[in-house]
Enzyme design. Structure first.
Site, PDB file in Angstrom:
ATOM      1  N   GLU A 170      29.367  -2.518  11.002  1.00 24.00           N
ATOM      2  CA  GLU A 170      28.845  -3.700  10.305  1.00 24.00           C
ATOM      3  C   GLU A 170      29.533  -4.972  10.798  1.00 24.00           C
ATOM      4  O   GLU A 170      30.710  -4.939  11.186  1.00 24.00           O
ATOM      5  CB  GLU A 170      29.106  -3.575   8.799  1.00 24.00           C
ATOM      6  CG  GLU A 170      27.965  -2.967   8.021  1.00 24.00           C
ATOM      7  CD  GLU A 170      26.825  -3.952   7.766  1.00 24.00           C
ATOM      8  OE1 GLU A 170      26.723  -4.980   8.475  1.00 24.00           O
ATOM      9  OE2 GLU A 170      26.032  -3.687   6.861  1.00 24.00           O
ATOM     10  N   ASP A 171      28.812  -6.069  10.737  1.00 23.15           N
ATOM     11  CA  ASP A 171      29.415  -7.356  11.067  1.00 23.15           C
ATOM     12  C   ASP A 171      30.229  -7.906   9.896  1.00 23.15           C
ATOM     13  O   ASP A 171      31.347  -8.359  10.065  1.00 23.15           O
ATOM     14  CB  ASP A 171      28.335  -8.373  11.492  1.00 23.15           C
ATOM     15  CG  ASP A 171      27.152  -8.405  10.520  1.00 23.15           C
ATOM     16  OD1 ASP A 171      27.112  -7.574   9.585  1.00 23.15           O
ATOM     17  OD2 ASP A 171      26.272  -9.266  10.701  1.00 23.15           O
ATOM     18  N   PHE A 216      30.621 -19.328   3.975  1.00 24.99           N
ATOM     19  CA  PHE A 216      29.540 -18.868   4.837  1.00 24.99           C
ATOM     20  C   PHE A 216      29.955 -19.029   6.298  1.00 24.99           C
ATOM     21  O   PHE A 216      30.278 -20.129   6.741  1.00 24.99           O
ATOM     22  CB  PHE A 216      28.257 -19.649   4.554  1.00 24.99           C
ATOM     23  CG  PHE A 216      27.073 -19.061   5.238  1.00 24.99           C
ATOM     24  CD1 PHE A 216      26.418 -17.960   4.702  1.00 24.99           C
ATOM     25  CD2 PHE A 216      26.627 -19.574   6.447  1.00 24.99           C
ATOM     26  CE1 PHE A 216      25.336 -17.389   5.347  1.00 24.99           C
ATOM     27  CE2 PHE A 216      25.543 -19.012   7.108  1.00 24.99           C
ATOM     28  CZ  PHE A 216      24.904 -17.914   6.548  1.00 24.99           C
ATOM     29  N   GLY A 221      22.935  -8.742  12.923  1.00 25.14           N
ATOM     30  CA  GLY A 221      24.261  -9.363  13.060  1.00 25.14           C
ATOM     31  C   GLY A 221      25.310  -8.521  13.757  1.00 25.14           C
ATOM     32  O   GLY A 221      26.233  -9.048  14.367  1.00 25.14           O
ATOM     33  N   ASP A 244      29.899  -8.390   2.282  1.00 22.32           N
ATOM     34  CA  ASP A 244      30.015  -9.482   1.307  1.00 22.32           C
ATOM     35  C   ASP A 244      30.057  -8.853  -0.089  1.00 22.32           C
ATOM     36  O   ASP A 244      31.096  -8.347  -0.506  1.00 22.32           O
ATOM     37  CB  ASP A 244      28.802 -10.405   1.543  1.00 22.32           C
ATOM     38  CG  ASP A 244      28.808 -11.653   0.694  1.00 22.32           C
ATOM     39  OD1 ASP A 244      29.854 -11.994   0.147  1.00 22.32           O
ATOM     40  OD2 ASP A 244      27.755 -12.306   0.562  1.00 22.32           O
ATOM     41  N   LYS A 283      34.563  -9.920   3.311  1.00 25.44           N
ATOM     42  CA  LYS A 283      34.663 -11.007   2.334  1.00 25.44           C
ATOM     43  C   LYS A 283      34.983 -10.373   0.989  1.00 25.44           C
ATOM     44  O   LYS A 283      34.157 -10.325   0.076  1.00 25.44           O
ATOM     45  CB  LYS A 283      33.315 -11.737   2.273  1.00 25.44           C
ATOM     46  CG  LYS A 283      33.397 -13.224   2.361  1.00 25.44           C
ATOM     47  CD  LYS A 283      32.068 -13.836   2.049  1.00 25.44           C
ATOM     48  CE  LYS A 283      31.368 -14.325   3.269  1.00 25.44           C
ATOM     49  NZ  LYS A 283      30.099 -15.014   2.932  1.00 25.44           N
ATOM     50  N   ASP A 288      24.335 -15.350  11.817  1.00 27.68           N
ATOM     51  CA  ASP A 288      23.407 -16.476  11.975  1.00 27.68           C
ATOM     52  C   ASP A 288      23.451 -17.463  10.824  1.00 27.68           C
ATOM     53  O   ASP A 288      23.923 -17.159   9.724  1.00 27.68           O
ATOM     54  CB  ASP A 288      21.979 -15.942  12.064  1.00 27.68           C
ATOM     55  CG  ASP A 288      21.494 -15.399  10.710  1.00 27.68           C
ATOM     56  OD1 ASP A 288      22.202 -14.551  10.133  1.00 27.68           O
ATOM     57  OD2 ASP A 288      20.443 -15.842  10.228  1.00 27.68           O
ATOM     58  N   ARG A 295      23.892 -17.129  16.613  1.00 26.67           N
ATOM     59  CA  ARG A 295      24.470 -15.794  16.780  1.00 26.67           C
ATOM     60  C   ARG A 295      25.269 -15.704  18.072  1.00 26.67           C
ATOM     61  O   ARG A 295      26.135 -14.856  18.222  1.00 26.67           O
ATOM     62  CB  ARG A 295      23.353 -14.737  16.818  1.00 26.67           C
ATOM     63  CG  ARG A 295      22.581 -14.585  15.520  1.00 26.67           C
ATOM     64  CD  ARG A 295      21.663 -13.371  15.607  1.00 26.67           C
ATOM     65  NE  ARG A 295      20.660 -13.343  14.578  1.00 26.67           N
ATOM     66  CZ  ARG A 295      20.844 -12.868  13.342  1.00 26.67           C
ATOM     67  NH1 ARG A 295      22.013 -12.395  12.984  1.00 26.67           N
ATOM     68  NH2 ARG A 295      19.867 -12.865  12.461  1.00 26.67           N
TER      69      ARG A 295
HETATM   70  P1  5GP Z   1      26.107  -7.886   1.156  1.00 32.85           P
HETATM   71  O1  5GP Z   1      26.209  -8.990   0.133  1.00 32.85           O
HETATM   72  O2  5GP Z   1      25.008  -6.933   0.805  1.00 32.85           O
HETATM   73  O3  5GP Z   1      27.447  -7.227   1.374  1.00 32.85           O
HETATM   74  O4  5GP Z   1      25.739  -8.573   2.539  1.00 32.85           O
HETATM   75  C1  5GP Z   1      24.420  -8.652   2.981  1.00 32.85           C
HETATM   76  C2  5GP Z   1      24.294  -9.387   4.273  1.00 32.85           C
HETATM   77  O5  5GP Z   1      24.427 -10.774   4.021  1.00 32.85           O
HETATM   78  C3  5GP Z   1      25.295  -9.124   5.392  1.00 32.85           C
HETATM   79  O6  5GP Z   1      25.051  -7.952   6.102  1.00 32.85           O
HETATM   80  C4  5GP Z   1      25.035 -10.350   6.245  1.00 32.85           C
HETATM   81  O7  5GP Z   1      23.880 -10.155   7.033  1.00 32.85           O
HETATM   82  C5  5GP Z   1      24.759 -11.409   5.211  1.00 32.85           C
HETATM   83  N1  5GP Z   1      25.956 -12.253   4.998  1.00 32.85           N
HETATM   84  C6  5GP Z   1      26.891 -12.153   4.036  1.00 32.85           C
HETATM   85  N2  5GP Z   1      27.823 -13.114   4.175  1.00 32.85           N
HETATM   86  C7  5GP Z   1      27.464 -13.837   5.274  1.00 32.85           C
HETATM   87  C8  5GP Z   1      28.043 -14.959   5.944  1.00 32.85           C
HETATM   88  O8  5GP Z   1      29.078 -15.522   5.585  1.00 32.85           O
HETATM   89  N3  5GP Z   1      27.373 -15.410   7.051  1.00 32.85           N
HETATM   90  C9  5GP Z   1      26.216 -14.854   7.507  1.00 32.85           C
HETATM   91  N4  5GP Z   1      25.657 -15.382   8.602  1.00 32.85           N
HETATM   92  N5  5GP Z   1      25.651 -13.784   6.894  1.00 32.85           N
HETATM   93  C10 5GP Z   1      26.273 -13.283   5.784  1.00 32.85           C
END
Ligand code: 5GP
Length: 187
Positions: free
Chosen positions: A109-110, A162, A54, A113, A141, A169, A175
Site C-alpha cells: 500500500e502507498d 494531505f 497510488g 489513513d 497516517k 495524487d 503522482r
Molecule cells: P483509508 O482512509 O481507507 O485508509 O484510505 C483510503 C485511500 O485514501 C488511500 O488508499 C489513498 O488512496 C487515499 N488517501 C488517504 N490519505 C491520503 C493523502 O494524504 N493523500 C492522497 N493523495 N491520498 C490519500
C-alpha cells in the site's frame, strides 16, 4: 522547495506547504523495507499485491530491491463516495488475476489513513485462504485510524495532512513527483 520537478518541466507546480521526504530519503527507506521483507520471506515466493493506482511507484521500487523470488498482481478499488470522508464501503473495479489460495501474500500500500479500505481488502483476501497475509505501507497516517488493521512493515509515520507525490495524487495529478509533500490546505 528542495527538489524541482523531474521529467515534468512543463507541469504546473503544485501548491506545496512542505516537502516531507525527498526522493533520496524515500529510496533509502524503500531499501531498508526490502531488506526486512527479503529476510522474512527467505525461501518463499510471495505474491505482492498492489492496490492501484497510488501504490505502483512504491511497488516498482520495492520489487527491484527484493532479493527473494516473487510475483506481482494488482487490484483496483474505489470507495463509495459518502461525502468528504471515506465510508469503508469498497467497490472492486478490477480483481486479481491469480489465485492466492495457499500462497504467501503481501499487500503493498502507498498510504493507510482511516484503514477502512485496507481492512476491507484484507478481509476479502483472507476469505480466499492464502497461506499467509502481511501488509506493507510506505506511509502511515496513524492518528486518523478508525479501524485497527495489523500492518507488518511501515515506511514512515506521517501527520494528519494531505500528501501528494511518489504515486499519491491530487485530483489524479502529481503522482510523478519524486518526493512526498504536504499540499497547502487552501490549494
Ligand atoms: P483509508 O482512509 O481507507 O485508509 O484510505 C483510503 C485511500 O485514501 C488511500 O488508499 C489513498 O488512496 C487515499 N488517501 C488517504 N490519505 C491520503 C493523502 O494524504 N493523500 C492522497 N493523495 N491520498 C490519500
Amino acid at each position: 522547495m528542495t527538489e524541482t520537478l523531474q521529467g515534468a518541466s512543463k507541469m504546473k507546480e503544485p501548491d506545496i506547504e512542505k516537502v516531507l521526504f525527498t526522493g533520496e530519503e524515500i529510496q533509502a527507506r524503500v531499501k531498508e523495507l526490502a531488506l526486512d521483507i527479503s529476510r522474512d520471506y527467505e525461501g518463499k515466493v510471495p505474491i505482492l499485491i498492489s492496490v492501484l493506482k497510488g501504490g505502483v511507484l512504491f511497488l516498482s521500487d520495492l520489487m527491484r530491491e527484493l532479493t527473494v523470488l516473487h510475483e506481482i498482481d494488482f487490484m483496483s478499488v474505489s470507495s463509495y463516495d459518502g461525502g468528504m470522508d471515506t465510508t469503508g464501503v469498497v467497490r472492486i473495479l478490477a480483481d486479481l488475476s491469480i489465485n492466492i489460495e495457499g500462497k504467501d501474500v503481501l499487500i503493498v500500500e502507498d498510504i493507510v489513513d482511516t484503514g477502512l479500505t485496507l481492512d476491507y481488502i484484507r478481509h476479502l483476501l483472507l476469505g480466499r485462504h492464502p497461506k499467509s497475509l502481511k501488509i506493507v505501507t510506505l506511509l502511515d497516517k496513524r492518528e486518523r485510524r478508525r479501524v485497527d488493521v495489523p500492518i507488518d512493515y511501515v515506511g514512515f509515520v506521517i501527520p494528519d495532512a494531505f500528501v501528494i507525490g511518489y504515486g499519491l495524487d491530487y485530483q489524479q495529478k502529481y503522482r510523478n513527483l519524486p518526493y512526498i509533500a504536504i499540499m497547502k490546505s487552501d490549494a
